[in-house]
Design an enzyme around this catalytic site. Structure first.
Site, PDB file in Angstrom:
ATOM      1  N   LEU A  62      -5.741   2.492  13.490  1.00 23.39           N
ATOM      2  CA  LEU A  62      -4.560   3.341  13.246  1.00 23.39           C
ATOM      3  C   LEU A  62      -4.716   4.150  11.964  1.00 23.39           C
ATOM      4  O   LEU A  62      -3.857   4.953  11.622  1.00 23.39           O
ATOM      5  CB  LEU A  62      -3.282   2.488  13.214  1.00 23.39           C
ATOM      6  CG  LEU A  62      -2.960   1.764  14.526  1.00 23.39           C
ATOM      7  CD1 LEU A  62      -1.652   0.978  14.406  1.00 23.39           C
ATOM      8  CD2 LEU A  62      -2.878   2.725  15.703  1.00 23.39           C
ATOM      9  N   LYS A  63      -5.785   3.911  11.231  1.00 21.98           N
ATOM     10  CA  LYS A  63      -6.102   4.690  10.015  1.00 21.98           C
ATOM     11  C   LYS A  63      -4.862   4.903   9.150  1.00 21.98           C
ATOM     12  O   LYS A  63      -4.421   6.029   8.923  1.00 21.98           O
ATOM     13  CB  LYS A  63      -6.733   6.040  10.384  1.00 21.98           C
ATOM     14  CG  LYS A  63      -8.020   5.938  11.200  1.00 21.98           C
ATOM     15  CD  LYS A  63      -8.660   7.316  11.395  1.00 21.98           C
ATOM     16  CE  LYS A  63      -9.942   7.260  12.185  1.00 21.98           C
ATOM     17  NZ  LYS A  63      -9.795   7.055  13.625  1.00 21.98           N
ATOM     18  N   HIS A  65      -2.341   5.587   6.239  1.00 19.08           N
ATOM     19  CA  HIS A  65      -2.410   6.468   5.060  1.00 19.08           C
ATOM     20  C   HIS A  65      -0.968   6.785   4.665  1.00 19.08           C
ATOM     21  O   HIS A  65      -0.297   7.585   5.319  1.00 19.08           O
ATOM     22  CB  HIS A  65      -3.161   7.755   5.430  1.00 19.08           C
ATOM     23  CG  HIS A  65      -3.401   8.673   4.278  1.00 19.08           C
ATOM     24  ND1 HIS A  65      -4.134   9.839   4.401  1.00 19.08           N
ATOM     25  CD2 HIS A  65      -3.028   8.610   2.978  1.00 19.08           C
ATOM     26  CE1 HIS A  65      -4.192  10.447   3.227  1.00 19.08           C
ATOM     27  NE2 HIS A  65      -3.512   9.728   2.344  1.00 19.08           N
ATOM     28  N   ILE A  67       2.282   5.720   1.276  1.00 15.68           N
ATOM     29  CA  ILE A  67       2.448   5.129  -0.053  1.00 15.68           C
ATOM     30  C   ILE A  67       2.094   3.642   0.024  1.00 15.68           C
ATOM     31  O   ILE A  67       2.193   3.026   1.101  1.00 15.68           O
ATOM     32  CB  ILE A  67       3.895   5.329  -0.591  1.00 15.68           C
ATOM     33  CG1 ILE A  67       4.932   4.710   0.349  1.00 15.68           C
ATOM     34  CG2 ILE A  67       4.176   6.798  -0.846  1.00 15.68           C
ATOM     35  CD1 ILE A  67       6.329   4.654  -0.246  1.00 15.68           C
ATOM     36  N   PRO A  68       1.644   3.059  -1.095  1.00 13.02           N
ATOM     37  CA  PRO A  68       1.141   1.677  -1.049  1.00 13.02           C
ATOM     38  C   PRO A  68       2.108   0.676  -0.415  1.00 13.02           C
ATOM     39  O   PRO A  68       1.685  -0.161   0.390  1.00 13.02           O
ATOM     40  CB  PRO A  68       0.892   1.356  -2.536  1.00 13.02           C
ATOM     41  CG  PRO A  68       0.573   2.680  -3.149  1.00 13.02           C
ATOM     42  CD  PRO A  68       1.439   3.676  -2.433  1.00 13.02           C
ATOM     43  N   THR A  70       4.400   1.080   1.864  1.00 13.04           N
ATOM     44  CA  THR A  70       4.459   1.256   3.327  1.00 13.04           C
ATOM     45  C   THR A  70       3.179   0.741   3.977  1.00 13.04           C
ATOM     46  O   THR A  70       3.222   0.074   5.019  1.00 13.04           O
ATOM     47  CB  THR A  70       4.681   2.751   3.657  1.00 13.04           C
ATOM     48  OG1 THR A  70       5.878   3.156   3.010  1.00 13.04           O
ATOM     49  CG2 THR A  70       4.791   2.987   5.144  1.00 13.04           C
ATOM     50  N   THR A 120     -15.290  12.474  10.115  1.00 14.47           N
ATOM     51  CA  THR A 120     -16.523  13.129  10.581  1.00 14.47           C
ATOM     52  C   THR A 120     -16.251  14.548  11.076  1.00 14.47           C
ATOM     53  O   THR A 120     -17.167  15.350  11.189  1.00 14.47           O
ATOM     54  CB  THR A 120     -17.181  12.319  11.714  1.00 14.47           C
ATOM     55  OG1 THR A 120     -16.185  12.060  12.703  1.00 14.47           O
ATOM     56  CG2 THR A 120     -17.733  11.015  11.216  1.00 14.47           C
ATOM     57  N   ARG A 177     -24.098   8.013  21.609  1.00 10.23           N
ATOM     58  CA  ARG A 177     -24.284   8.488  22.982  1.00 10.23           C
ATOM     59  C   ARG A 177     -25.507   7.863  23.618  1.00 10.23           C
ATOM     60  O   ARG A 177     -26.532   7.675  22.957  1.00 10.23           O
ATOM     61  CB  ARG A 177     -24.496  10.014  22.996  1.00 10.23           C
ATOM     62  CG  ARG A 177     -23.235  10.810  22.802  1.00 10.23           C
ATOM     63  CD  ARG A 177     -22.310  10.675  24.017  1.00 10.23           C
ATOM     64  NE  ARG A 177     -21.038  11.326  23.772  1.00 10.23           N
ATOM     65  CZ  ARG A 177     -20.005  10.780  23.139  1.00 10.23           C
ATOM     66  NH1 ARG A 177     -20.091   9.566  22.663  1.00 10.23           N
ATOM     67  NH2 ARG A 177     -18.875  11.447  22.972  1.00 10.23           N
ATOM     68  N   GLY A 205     -17.230   5.162  23.233  1.00 10.72           N
ATOM     69  CA  GLY A 205     -16.147   5.435  24.168  1.00 10.72           C
ATOM     70  C   GLY A 205     -16.688   5.903  25.486  1.00 10.72           C
ATOM     71  O   GLY A 205     -17.087   5.112  26.351  1.00 10.72           O
TER      72      GLY A 205
HETATM   73  O1  C5P Z   1     -17.825   7.711  22.212  1.00 14.99           O
HETATM   74  P1  C5P Z   1     -16.628   8.613  22.128  1.00 14.99           P
HETATM   75  O2  C5P Z   1     -16.925   9.945  21.501  1.00 14.99           O
HETATM   76  O3  C5P Z   1     -15.889   8.742  23.418  1.00 14.99           O
HETATM   77  O4  C5P Z   1     -15.667   7.842  21.130  1.00 14.99           O
HETATM   78  C1  C5P Z   1     -14.568   8.449  20.618  1.00 14.99           C
HETATM   79  C2  C5P Z   1     -13.890   7.427  19.737  1.00 14.99           C
HETATM   80  O5  C5P Z   1     -14.472   7.417  18.424  1.00 14.99           O
HETATM   81  C3  C5P Z   1     -12.418   7.769  19.565  1.00 14.99           C
HETATM   82  O6  C5P Z   1     -11.664   6.568  19.743  1.00 14.99           O
HETATM   83  C4  C5P Z   1     -12.319   8.243  18.158  1.00 14.99           C
HETATM   84  O7  C5P Z   1     -11.062   7.939  17.563  1.00 14.99           O
HETATM   85  C5  C5P Z   1     -13.431   7.464  17.476  1.00 14.99           C
HETATM   86  N1  C5P Z   1     -13.848   8.109  16.249  1.00 14.99           N
HETATM   87  C6  C5P Z   1     -13.653   7.422  15.091  1.00 14.99           C
HETATM   88  N2  C5P Z   1     -14.005   7.990  13.891  1.00 14.99           N
HETATM   89  C7  C5P Z   1     -14.530   9.215  13.884  1.00 14.99           C
HETATM   90  C8  C5P Z   1     -14.760   9.916  15.053  1.00 14.99           C
HETATM   91  C9  C5P Z   1     -14.399   9.323  16.255  1.00 14.99           C
HETATM   92  O8  C5P Z   1     -13.203   6.275  15.105  1.00 14.99           O
HETATM   93  N3  C5P Z   1     -14.863   9.700  12.718  1.00 14.99           N
END
Ligand code: C5P
Length: 225
Positions: A62-63, A65, A67-68, A70, A120, A177, A205
């Site tokens: 859920l990443k 981000h 305030i501390p 929360t 990324t 991949r 994925g």
């Molecule tokens: O292998 P695929 O490209 O389908 O995987 C996508 C998954 O990788 C997504 O769940 C995406 O949220 C996650 N992802 C990630 N961090 C990134 C890029 C993609 O967790 N920086």
């Protein structure tokens, strides 16, 4: 860090039937599962409980981000669900990372807390616009925050591991991949190559979820590592 279960399957679905179909056909001894914002926002914690019932460990992606305070409270909720792994955005700062670590301590949780550095998807130009420095410098700044807060590791591109490398930290890498289909990633990499660059866990994925026989695909990857 030795853990032979290196594959984390990204459950990027928006309906529970597809999740059930996948998890009824794959082996929890071969992989873990990642739940992201799409699935969690739609179905909530019950999805995690269902996956646990089937024997799967869960990375809750859920990443956080905010305030501390929360983030502390959100992490308490997440660790209380016994997730195997949880993540935060390190750009939330040192105090926020410490708040997440405090939540882990207060829950006496063995979950792994990992940090996102520069997404990324961000280019050098994006980083300059947002943070006022290039991508590599931003990675180093956020790495220092992660190390100072003593989080368990980083989620990043396999190509960023060299910059982020540090003792006793785990690296969780997407963009993997088994074919040449990049989809929406700038760069993709084969599972074996990601491990060579220092990845500990491979987030995969579509290479698995879109295959006609996901369990066979997982077995093929496991045997190739
Ligand atoms: O292998 P695929 O490209 O389908 O995987 C996508 C998954 O990788 C997504 O769940 C995406 O949220 C996650 N992802 C990630 N961090 C990134 C890029 C993609 O967790 N920086």
């Amino acid at each position: 860090m030795i853990d032979s279960k290196k594959i984390i399957i990204a459950l990027d679905y928006n309906n529970s039937q597809e999740v059930s179909k996948l998890i009824n056909n794959i082996d929890p001894n071969l992989c873990r599962l990642k739940i992201g914002k799409e699935l969690f926002t739609k179905y909530g914690p019950k999805t995690i409980l269902e996956l646990h019932d089937k024997g799967f460990e869960v990375f809750l992606d859920l990443k956080f981000h905010d305030i501390p305070t929360t983030v502390y409270k959100a992490c308490i909720s997440a660790f209380s669900l016994n997730v195997w792994m949880l993540n935060i955005h390190l750009s939330g700062g040192y105090d926020m990372a410490i708040a997440a670590m405090n939540a882990k301590k207060d829950c006496q949780s063995n979950s792994k807390l990992i940090g996102v550095t520069a997404l990324t998807s961000l280019t050098d130009d994006d980083c300059i616009r947002i943070y006022g420095c290039n991508r590599s410098d931003q990675l180093k700044r956020l790495k220092d925050i992660g190390l100072d807060a003593n989080i368990d590791g980083f989620v990043c591109s396999p190509y960023d591991i060299d910059t982020l490398k540090a003792d006793n930290k785990i690296f969780v890498t997407p963009g993997i991949r088994t074919n040449n289909n990049t989809n929406d990633h700038h760069k993709v990499i084969a599972p074996q190559e990601a491990l060579k660059l220092g990845s500990n866990y491979l987030v995969i994925g579509r290479s698995i979820t879109e295959s006609s026989n996901p369990n066979k695909e997982i077995e093929k990857i496991v045997n190739s590592l």
